[in-house]
Write a protein that holds these residues in place. Sequence first.
Motif, PDB file in Angstrom:
ATOM      1  N   LYS A  50       0.845  -1.204   0.000  1.00 51.89           N
ATOM      2  CA  LYS A  50       0.000   0.000   0.000  1.00 51.89           C
ATOM      3  C   LYS A  50       0.879   1.253   0.000  1.00 51.89           C
ATOM      4  O   LYS A  50       0.637   2.197  -0.769  1.00 51.89           O
ATOM      5  CB  LYS A  50      -0.918  -0.016   1.213  1.00 51.89           C
ATOM      6  N   TYR A 127      -7.760  -4.436   0.228  1.00 57.34           N
ATOM      7  CA  TYR A 127      -7.386  -3.416  -0.760  1.00 57.34           C
ATOM      8  C   TYR A 127      -8.607  -2.654  -1.245  1.00 57.34           C
ATOM      9  O   TYR A 127      -8.545  -1.443  -1.466  1.00 57.34           O
ATOM     10  CB  TYR A 127      -6.663  -4.049  -1.939  1.00 57.34           C
ATOM     11  N   THR A 131      -8.075   1.109   0.319  1.00 61.46           N
ATOM     12  CA  THR A 131      -7.275   1.869  -0.642  1.00 61.46           C
ATOM     13  C   THR A 131      -8.171   2.351  -1.774  1.00 61.46           C
ATOM     14  O   THR A 131      -9.331   1.940  -1.890  1.00 61.46           O
ATOM     15  CB  THR A 131      -6.129   1.020  -1.249  1.00 61.46           C
ATOM     16  N   VAL A 135      -8.392  -3.031  -8.188  1.00 66.19           N
ATOM     17  CA  VAL A 135      -7.895  -4.302  -7.668  1.00 66.19           C
ATOM     18  C   VAL A 135      -8.044  -5.430  -8.694  1.00 66.19           C
ATOM     19  O   VAL A 135      -9.156  -5.849  -9.023  1.00 66.19           O
ATOM     20  CB  VAL A 135      -8.615  -4.696  -6.369  1.00 66.19           C
TER      21      VAL A 135
END
Length: 342
Positions: A50, A127, A131, A135
């Motif tokens: 990340k 994710y 974030t 993905v």
Amino acid sequence: MTKRERVLAAIRHMPVDRPPKGETWIDGSLANAILGTDYSTAYQCFARDKHIREFLNMDLVNVGDWPQKEIGTDQNGNTVYRSNYGYEFIERASKHVTKPPIDDIFDAEDYVKPDINNVDPTIVKKYKEETDQFVFAQIGGPVSMLNEMFDMEDYMVYCLTNTDEMKIIADKVMEYEIEKAKLFLDHGADAIFFADDIAFNTGVFLPPRIMDVLAWPYYEQVVKEIKAYKDVPVFAHSDGDLNSVMDKYVELGFDGIQSLQPSANMDIQTIKERYGDQLCLWGNIDLDYVMSFASPEEVRDTVRKTIDIANVNGGFILSTCNSMVSSIPPQNVLAMMEEAER
């Protein structure tokens, strides 16, 4: 644009504010060298991956799960693992198979399908929720997954002499890979990354008659079943010279292809002209020389030229022609990413 919007627009050949950029994997030691950190160098480390993607302003991440467990040590003290696919191995510079999943290829019917209950999709969900990355979730293909199970020589021989038995194993493996894709989609994956290395630098390494049995039918099945389950992009990956089979990727319905290895005769100008309106092209920045040994200015020049060619009418994602490996000097990573921003 958000990062997810940018990547999806590129896949759909729509206008973007800048070409999206993102690697299938970034070596942990390289990430630490760039960041000045001491994160774990495990293949996947959420905090490290990340951080490095945020630092380099990347737009996507590629993740997955490959279950394995320790089962003991060999006579030299090496830790022995058993893969979810059933083979045993030790890790040196790479995996070394010590025991294939079946003792005799003629016992293919005895091969047990990998257990989907061992797969942990948590990293995909993490994710997606924590974030702003687009993905990709990775699954394997029939060539790479079976190739991993045996020594390379045995694999090649079995494909030619025991095609029926290899198909029995491939049927079970690909049923599992499709189950894995659906599990990842249930946990938020935006797209599926179908990784299957099928070529050397000089061309596809299995003859067409074998590919027609042990590869292409499964490729078709993967695309159809995933898109029937959820209409998401499906990308294919293979290193090597794919010029003889590029039409197949289009015919079978893939949305994009990753690698485009320039040192394997994958000329970006030619590929763009022939397939740029049918496939989203991802990759092409050379690892053999440019990223690993060239000067930062040479890296910048290559990035500029590649974007000028491959981003015409969209449909391009910038990355190396495989992944960011440990041999790349940190300054060349920074040069590549900074030039892409311009």
